[in-house]
Scaffold this motif. Structure first.
Motif, PDB file in Angstrom:
ATOM      1  N   VAL A 154      46.392  38.538  43.776  1.00 46.97           N
ATOM      2  CA  VAL A 154      45.100  38.899  43.171  1.00 46.97           C
ATOM      3  C   VAL A 154      43.983  38.723  44.198  1.00 46.97           C
ATOM      4  N   LEU A 158      41.542  41.970  44.897  1.00 44.38           N
ATOM      5  CA  LEU A 158      40.145  42.096  44.453  1.00 44.38           C
ATOM      6  C   LEU A 158      39.194  42.524  45.574  1.00 44.38           C
ATOM      7  N   ALA A 198      30.549  41.622  39.069  1.00 46.24           N
ATOM      8  CA  ALA A 198      31.897  41.327  38.557  1.00 46.24           C
ATOM      9  C   ALA A 198      32.836  40.979  39.712  1.00 46.24           C
ATOM     10  N   LEU A 199      32.718  41.721  40.803  1.00 51.66           N
ATOM     11  CA  LEU A 199      33.608  41.472  41.942  1.00 51.66           C
ATOM     12  C   LEU A 199      33.301  40.123  42.596  1.00 51.66           C
ATOM     13  N   ARG A 201      32.039  37.535  41.267  1.00 56.91           N
ATOM     14  CA  ARG A 201      32.485  36.441  40.405  1.00 56.91           C
ATOM     15  C   ARG A 201      34.004  36.234  40.542  1.00 56.91           C
ATOM     16  N   GLY A 202      34.747  37.327  40.454  1.00 52.02           N
ATOM     17  CA  GLY A 202      36.212  37.227  40.546  1.00 52.02           C
ATOM     18  C   GLY A 202      36.667  36.676  41.883  1.00 52.02           C
ATOM     19  N   ILE A 205      35.758  32.946  42.177  1.00 50.37           N
ATOM     20  CA  ILE A 205      36.676  32.065  41.431  1.00 50.37           C
ATOM     21  C   ILE A 205      37.966  31.874  42.229  1.00 50.37           C
TER      22      ILE A 205
ATOM     23  N   PHE B 167      41.532  35.367  34.280  1.00 52.97           N
ATOM     24  CA  PHE B 167      40.114  35.652  34.066  1.00 52.97           C
ATOM     25  C   PHE B 167      39.524  36.349  35.293  1.00 52.97           C
ATOM     26  N   ALA B 168      39.866  35.840  36.472  1.00 53.83           N
ATOM     27  CA  ALA B 168      39.341  36.443  37.703  1.00 53.83           C
ATOM     28  C   ALA B 168      39.810  37.889  37.826  1.00 53.83           C
ATOM     29  N   LEU B 169      41.080  38.134  37.514  1.00 52.60           N
ATOM     30  CA  LEU B 169      41.619  39.490  37.680  1.00 52.60           C
ATOM     31  C   LEU B 169      41.088  40.426  36.605  1.00 52.60           C
ATOM     32  N   GLY B 171      38.807  39.928  34.313  1.00 48.17           N
ATOM     33  CA  GLY B 171      37.344  39.944  34.223  1.00 48.17           C
ATOM     34  C   GLY B 171      36.753  40.891  35.251  1.00 48.17           C
ATOM     35  N   THR B 172      37.296  40.842  36.454  1.00 48.75           N
ATOM     36  CA  THR B 172      36.788  41.720  37.515  1.00 48.75           C
ATOM     37  C   THR B 172      37.114  43.179  37.206  1.00 48.75           C
TER      38      THR B 172
END
Lengths: 443, 191
Positions: A154, A158, A198-199, A201-202, A205, B167-169, B171-172
């Motif tokens: 992931v 991302l 959104a990116l 934040r992901g 995290i 959530f990260a995946l 959610g993004t």
């Protein structure tokens, strides 16, 4: 950064995609041959059983477990490099993070396979899940490695989303299969505020999460040894020692991968000597940390010289394993620090040489942890013996070749450097998109 | 001369080895007979008394004879587990207290290996134990409750990590998809 440089950067980042020149096919062919050799050896082992290896009743862990710890360590270093560079907002990170994260995933995929190879009967792996004992470090390992693998994938994907959109716009078209794949994977990225948020934040995290996750994976690997009732392994410092060793060898691997792909893909204008100097500083700091930890471990254990560990230490310092130990300590740890740290010319070559020595040294160190610890008797019997056979050597070579092969193939389809990150760092506005957004956007 | 000595020496060894099995020893040989009895102890909770009476085939009690009490157990097949050793009194009697480890059928074997001119004897007795020692209870170690709950704690942490990754995946992905559908303006533009 001016528009021309950025344009050149984008061009170089996307350059490997779809390219299949002679050198590419030569590299793929050579590496595939080595991987095929490893696969052949594994099939041979499957057909004949583990007796074709050098593993035996006394030394039942050998090359396979060494490789597992080694490759997962490299993966860990790659992930840490990417995450730390992001979290510290290092301005020079843009060309490096993608390479580090891809190295992390490739090395992890290879490292995670070794416990199954070591099983001899891969079908029995299912028993770890069917009859899981929560008190067993093997189960902890499966959970930790599985979680880390998903997080790494992931974490690779991302930050790729905006770059996939660039690839979609610049390279792909709806009629093209690759273009459709880029369109799907880029999720209709247009660089709007909401998408950027959104990116960010992901990725944020995951960048925070990947560090404790990677530490936990390597700590669990260390505890697999440390909670076992064997004198040489029963050490409280094993987890931090393993973690530091992992980052050290991982950073060294990242340096080598970056140097190789920089040369192959012509990225010299963007990955400069400065990047190698900074990574060398990181290598030196980690190497000195590891040296301190190692001295601390051997000093305390050697001074006490408990009955169960003294013979093992003796075999490592002056006995049958002494050549490996001193080759590691001097050639794989102290010497690379000088090579990388001394001021002078050829910083890239020196960083690469130091990295090669560190990687070889850290592999030897894993050998020194696994084999003497097993060969040393815990009952009053003679020492165990372990000599790897061609099967183990071929599988190891094949596995090592699989990492660059996966990277070369991956970067044939995905941008080798992060354009989006460069734009973020430089504060550059993204160029207008050329194609309509995937998700029905109307531009 | 040397050869003759060798022959004589070999013959002497054969005679010496044969002596315990026959010859003079068998002249006044007595066979031993053992009888086993199992009784409840005076206090019921104390279990049983395993007793043996040992006498010769001539009817005379065998005193000061060492006898061994075994219990037949199953460990990769039937095995005899030694319970205790006792010495017979002037009446040829020997007894030991015995508290079985479990309830149910028990087979007791008593063995007398023989001595001097008295042969060996074996006797068996099976009984149904209705009294047994309380099952062994391990003392609760300190921090046992903590240790027992560690897997659950770790499980919660692992699930939290998986939740964060998901959530990260997702959610993004959701954010990017939604942001793409919105007629939002590209970063840097003014609304």
């Amino acid at each position: 950064m001016d528009a021309r440089t950025r344009g050149l950067y984008v061009e170089r980042a996307l350059w490997p995609i779809g390219r299949g020149d002679r050198n590419f096919w030569l590299a793929v062919g050579g590496l595939s041959a080595l991987v095929a050799l490893g696969l052949y050896a594994y099939v041979y082992q499957l057909q004949n059983g583990l007796w074709v290896t050098g593993l035996n009743q006394k030394v039942s862990w050998g090359f396979y477990i060494i490789n597992c710890v080694f490759f997962i360590g490299i993966s860990y270093g790659g992930a840490m490099t990417g995450a730390i560079l992001r979290l510290t907002n290092a301005k020079w990170r843009a060309p490096l993070t993608r390479l580090a994260e891809a190295t992390a995933v490739a090395a992890l995929l290879v490292g995670a396979v070794f416990p199954i190879i070591d099983l001899g009967r891969p079908d029995r792996f299912i028993n770890v899940i069917l009859y899981a004992q929560v008190g067993s470090p093997i189960v902890w390992d499966v959970v930790a490695i599985g979680t880390y693998l998903v997080a790494s994938l992931v974490f690779l994907y991302l930050p790729l989303i905006p770059d996939l959109a660039i690839a979609r716009d610049l390279l792909g078209s709806r009629a093209n299969v690759l273009g459709k794949v880029y369109g799907m994977l880029s999720l209709g990225w247009r660089g709007t505020h909401a998408q950027e948020r959104a990116l960010a934040r992901g990725v944020g995290i995951l960048a925070v999460l990947i560090i404790p996750l990677a530490i936990s994976v390597h700590s669990v690997l260390a505890w697999l040894f440390a909670v076992t009732s064997r004198g040489a392994w029963h050490s409280t410092i094993f987890a931090p020692l393993f973690v530091l060793a992992a980052v050290l060898s991982g950073v060294a691997a990242v340096i080598l991968v970056i140097a190789a792909l920089r040369k192959v893909y012509g990225l010299q204008a963007f990955i400069t000597a400065k990047h190698f100097r900074y990574l060398s500083y990181l290598l030196i700091a980690l190497g000195m940390g590891y040296l301190y930890f190692m001295i601390s471990e051997y000093l305390t254990e050697g001074y006490v010289a408990a009955e169960e560990i003294a013979p093992v230490l003796e075999s490592i310092f002056v006995g049958q394993y002494a050549p490996s130990f001193w080759a590691f300590a001097i050639g794989g740890l102290v010497l690379p620090l000088f090579i990388a740290g001394l001021p002078g010319r050829y910083p890239v070559a020196r960083a690469c040489l130091a990295s090669i020595l560190v990687i070889a040294g850290m592999w030897l160190k894993r050998f020194l942890i696994v084999v003497p610890g097993m060969a040393g008797p815990i009952m009053p019997w003679e020492w165990g013996r372990y000599s790897p056979t061609w099967v183990e050597i071929a599988i190891t070579v094949g596995a090592a070749a699989a990492i660059p092969l996966m990277l070369i193939v991956f970067f044939r389809f995905f941008p080798v450097m992060s354009v989006h990150e460069l734009d973020e760092i430089e504060g550059v506005e993204p160029a207008p998109r050329l194609a309509p957004a995937f998700a029905g956007g109307e531009e | 001369m040397t050869a003759l000595r060798r022959i004589l020496a070999t013959a002497g060894l054969v005679i010496a080895m044969a002596a315990p099995f026959g010859g003079a020893a068998s002249a006044d040989h007595v066979r031993a007979i053992a009888e086993v009895k199992v009784d409840h102890a005076e206090k019921l909770e104390k279990g049983y008394v395993l007793a043996v009476k040992l006498r010769g085939s001539d009817g005379k009690p065998l005193n000061t004879a060492t006898v061994r009490f075994y219990q037949t157990v199953e460990i990769f097949g039937p095995r005899e587990m030694l319970i205790a050793t006792a010495v017979t009194d002037g009446q040829g009697n020997a007894s030991i207290p015995y508290l079985p480890a479990r309830l149910g059928q028990h087979e007791i074997v008593v063995r007398f290996p023989g001595r001097d001119h008295v042969g060996a004897a074996v006797a068996k007795h099976t009984f149904d134990a209705t009294v047994a020692a309380a099952p062994h209870r391990q003392a609760v170690p300190p921090l046992a409750a903590f240790s027992a709950n560690v897997p659950y704690g770790v499980g919660v942490v692992v699930l939290s990590v998986w939740g964060l990754i998901a959530f990260a995946l997702f959610g993004t992905v959701r954010g990017v998809l939604q942001g793409g559908r919105d007629r939002a303006i590209r970063k840097g533009d003014t609304a």
